[in-house]
Structure formats: structure tokens, C-alpha cells
Design a protein around this motif. Structure first.
Motif, PDB file in Angstrom:
ATOM      1  N   LEU A   1       0.813  -1.220   0.000  1.00 41.17           N
ATOM      2  CA  LEU A   1       0.000   0.000   0.000  1.00 41.17           C
ATOM      3  C   LEU A   1       0.841   1.262   0.000  1.00 41.17           C
ATOM      4  O   LEU A   1       0.301   2.360  -0.142  1.00 41.17           O
ATOM      5  N   THR A   2       2.147   1.115   0.203  1.00 41.34           N
ATOM      6  CA  THR A   2       2.976   2.292   0.455  1.00 41.34           C
ATOM      7  C   THR A   2       3.963   2.563  -0.673  1.00 41.34           C
ATOM      8  O   THR A   2       5.101   2.978  -0.439  1.00 41.34           O
ATOM      9  N   ASN A   3       3.525   2.349  -1.904  1.00 41.92           N
ATOM     10  CA  ASN A   3       4.399   2.640  -3.039  1.00 41.92           C
ATOM     11  C   ASN A   3       4.681   4.132  -3.152  1.00 41.92           C
ATOM     12  O   ASN A   3       5.774   4.554  -3.523  1.00 41.92           O
ATOM     13  N   SER A   4       3.680   4.948  -2.826  1.00 40.91           N
ATOM     14  CA  SER A   4       3.802   6.389  -3.033  1.00 40.91           C
ATOM     15  C   SER A   4       4.101   7.159  -1.751  1.00 40.91           C
ATOM     16  O   SER A   4       4.903   8.080  -1.742  1.00 40.91           O
ATOM     17  N   LEU A   5       3.430   6.788  -0.659  1.00 42.70           N
ATOM     18  CA  LEU A   5       3.564   7.501   0.605  1.00 42.70           C
ATOM     19  C   LEU A   5       3.363   9.006   0.417  1.00 42.70           C
ATOM     20  O   LEU A   5       4.213   9.825   0.766  1.00 42.70           O
ATOM     21  N   LEU A   6       2.230   9.353  -0.149  1.00 46.19           N
ATOM     22  CA  LEU A   6       1.935  10.758  -0.404  1.00 46.19           C
ATOM     23  C   LEU A   6       1.381  11.469   0.822  1.00 46.19           C
ATOM     24  O   LEU A   6       1.675  12.638   1.062  1.00 46.19           O
ATOM     25  N   ASN A   7       0.557  10.758   1.588  1.00 45.04           N
ATOM     26  CA  ASN A   7      -0.127  11.351   2.731  1.00 45.04           C
ATOM     27  C   ASN A   7      -0.177  10.346   3.873  1.00 45.04           C
ATOM     28  O   ASN A   7       0.081   9.155   3.676  1.00 45.04           O
ATOM     29  N   ILE A   8      -0.560  10.821   5.059  1.00 47.47           N
ATOM     30  CA  ILE A   8      -0.680   9.950   6.220  1.00 47.47           C
ATOM     31  C   ILE A   8      -2.144   9.902   6.659  1.00 47.47           C
ATOM     32  O   ILE A   8      -2.729  10.936   6.974  1.00 47.47           O
ATOM     33  N   PRO A   9      -2.761   8.704   6.686  1.00 50.11           N
ATOM     34  CA  PRO A   9      -4.127   8.573   7.220  1.00 50.11           C
ATOM     35  C   PRO A   9      -4.089   8.610   8.743  1.00 50.11           C
ATOM     36  O   PRO A   9      -3.496   7.742   9.375  1.00 50.11           O
ATOM     37  N   CYS A  10      -4.726   9.607   9.322  1.00 53.23           N
ATOM     38  CA  CYS A  10      -4.573   9.864  10.758  1.00 53.23           C
ATOM     39  C   CYS A  10      -5.911  10.237  11.377  1.00 53.23           C
ATOM     40  O   CYS A  10      -6.666  11.036  10.812  1.00 53.23           O
ATOM     41  N   LYS A  11      -6.209   9.651  12.544  1.00 48.63           N
ATOM     42  CA  LYS A  11      -7.385  10.023  13.326  1.00 48.63           C
ATOM     43  C   LYS A  11      -6.926  10.472  14.708  1.00 48.63           C
ATOM     44  O   LYS A  11      -6.159   9.774  15.367  1.00 48.63           O
ATOM     45  N   VAL A  12      -7.400  11.643  15.096  1.00 50.85           N
ATOM     46  CA  VAL A  12      -6.998  12.239  16.364  1.00 50.85           C
ATOM     47  C   VAL A  12      -8.220  12.343  17.277  1.00 50.85           C
ATOM     48  O   VAL A  12      -9.288  12.782  16.837  1.00 50.85           O
ATOM     49  N   TYR A  13      -8.057  11.922  18.523  1.00 48.71           N
ATOM     50  CA  TYR A  13      -9.125  11.964  19.514  1.00 48.71           C
ATOM     51  C   TYR A  13      -8.718  12.955  20.595  1.00 48.71           C
ATOM     52  O   TYR A  13      -7.791  12.699  21.371  1.00 48.71           O
TER      53      TYR A  13
END
Length: 266
Positions: A181-193
Motif C-alpha cells: 500500500l505504500t508505493n507512493s507515501l503521499l499522505n498519512i491517514p490519521c485520526k486524532v481523539y
């Protein structure tokens, strides 16, 4: 479990961290409340990096609750129904008093309004969790690559092996598929609580983009969300320094849905 997030210098070091992330467990106290009967409780160890519902067979077996009652299940903490889709690690970071998580189980007369109401057996529940996880995986893949094609093109066999690595806590197989899934590493999927003193939280999803791989720090999250300086950031039970390299935090501490879930609290 205490360790410091350092630079990823070797595969041996990476695997050591991943082993801690995937094999760390927390103590959960499940209390079964029934009308006209005394409460019954049991302590159960559960993996941090999992859905809380993953231990439901063990819990139902202990309390002798038929699996046909799954649709009527309510799980709550301090009288508030919990969101089972949040990793157990995050539930612990939000709600725990001391070292253990205190959950209450009740079986209602009417079906639950959550997704689990469609499951009347553990096999159906597992299928539901797999579908839910797969949808999150597609979402994460889209954030990482601006496309979810990598996940969509996986064969049934590959998707099943990927899911099995989650429920079996097999981080080596998980990493093999995650790297696809990390061929590009364009962005970071992140959830903040963001949690307050009353243990009420607000969840914000941040699709962190345009980050410098070597220089971007966790502090960027504080800047984006205008977080007060007296708040701290937690993941997998540890307090993270805000100057930690954000890409390394993601690659080492991501959760089983390939998002990084972070708790910010005073």
C-alpha cells in the motif's frame, strides 16, 4: 510497555517495535449487568491493537450468553455506549482509570442500533468486522496513494490473508501486505481523539499531506488543530514526544486498519 520512537535504522529494530505494538495487551474488566440478578465480572487480557469485539466469544462463553444475543448487546463505559470501531488501544487511552479498562455488558430487549445488530453468530460477527476493516483499508489506501486501486485489485485469497494477519496478530504477514500500500507515501491517514477532563472526546480525521519525509514532526498536528501546549499525545499506551518524526511514528505505530490513531489529552 515503554519505548522511545527513534529513527528506523534497521529491519531488526523495526521488527522489535512492531512486535511490541502487536503483542502488547491490556487488562479489561467486563461486568455483566442483568435485571434482578447480581452483577458478574471477569478480567480478560486483550490485545491493544484490535477491535474490542474480538474477545466477545470469550466473554460470552464466560457469562454463558448465547451468541444469538449478539444483536442485543450494549457495551458501555461509565454509562456511555462505546464505539466498537475504535481500536482497543484508543479506548484504553481515553477511558482507562489506572491500568485497566472497565466495561459494562448489557443485553437489551430490543436490537442494538449499531452494525452488530445484523450478526446473530460469531462467524457473522467476524464477517462484519472483516468487511468494516476492509472498507477502512480502502479509505486508508486512497489517502496514502490518492487511489484505492491497490486494495481493490487484491485477490480474495490476498484479502483474506491480510485480514487473518490482523485477527491472528501476525505482524510479519501484515507488514508484507502493508508495504504493497505504500508505493507512493503521499499522505498519512490519521485520526486524532481530543479528550477533555470528563473523558469526552472529539474525533478529527486528518489526511496529512505535503509532509517532508525527513523533517516533519508530530507537532504539526498541534499546529493544525490549535492544541494547547499543556496537552500530550499518546499512542499504544505511551506518551510521544511532539518532536517525533511523523512518518516514522506512522510506519512503526500504525494500527491494524493502517490508520494512525492518536489520543491528545491534558
Amino acid at each position: 510497555m515503554i519505548f522511545t520512537v527513534l529513527l528506523i535504522r534497521s529491519s531488526l529494530y523495526t521488527m522489535s517495535i512492531l512486535d511490541k505494538v502487536w503483542n502488547s495487551k491490556i487488562v479489561c474488566l467486563f461486568t455483566y449487568k442483568q435485571n434482578k440478578q447480581p452483577d458478574n465480572s471477569v478480567f480478560i487480557l486483550i490485545h491493544r491493537n484490535s477491535y474490542i469485539l474480538s474477545v466477545l466469544p470469550e466473554v460470552f462463553n464466560y457469562f454463558q450468553i448465547p451468541e444469538s444475543k449478539i444483536p442485543y448487546l450494549t457495551l458501555s463505559i461509565d454509562g456511555k455506549e462505546i464505539d466498537w470501531s475504535i481500536p482497543t488501544d484508543i479506548l484504553h487511552n481515553i477511558y482507562a482509570y489506572g491500568n485497566h479498562l472497565d466495561l459494562t455488558i448489557e443485553i437489551s430487549k430490543l436490537p442494538s442500533t449499531s452494525l452488530i445488530s445484523s450478526s446473530s453468530s460469531f462467524s457473522e460477527l467476524n464477517s462484519l468486522l472483516e468487511k468494516f476493516w476492509h472498507n477502512k483499508l480502502k479509505e486508508s489506501c486512497y489517502i496514502l496513494n490518492n487511489s484505492s486501486n491497490i486494495v481493490m485489485s487484491m485477490s480474495i485469497k490476498q484479502s483474506t490473508e491480510f485480514w487473518n494477519s490482523v485477527i491472528n496478530y501476525d505482524y510479519k504477514t501484515f507488514e508484507t501486505y502493508f508495504k504493497k500500500l505504500t508505493n507512493s507515501l503521499l499522505n498519512i491517514p490519521c485520526k486524532v481523539y481530543i479528550v477533555n477532563e470528563l473523558k469526552l472526546y472529539e474525533m478529527k480525521q486528518l489526511n496529512l499531506s505535503g509532509l517532508n519525509f525527513n523533517n516533519s514532526k508530530l507537532s504539526i498536528i498541534f499546529d493544525k488543530l490549535s492544541i494547547p501546549e499543556n496537552f500530550n499525545i499518546y499512542c499504544h499506551g505511551i506518551q510521544l514526544p511532539i518532536d517525533s518524526p511523523i512518518w516514522e511514528v506512522y510506519l512503526l505505530l500504525k494500527h491494524f486498519d493502517t490508520f494512525i490513531h492518536l489520543v491528545i489529552k491534558p
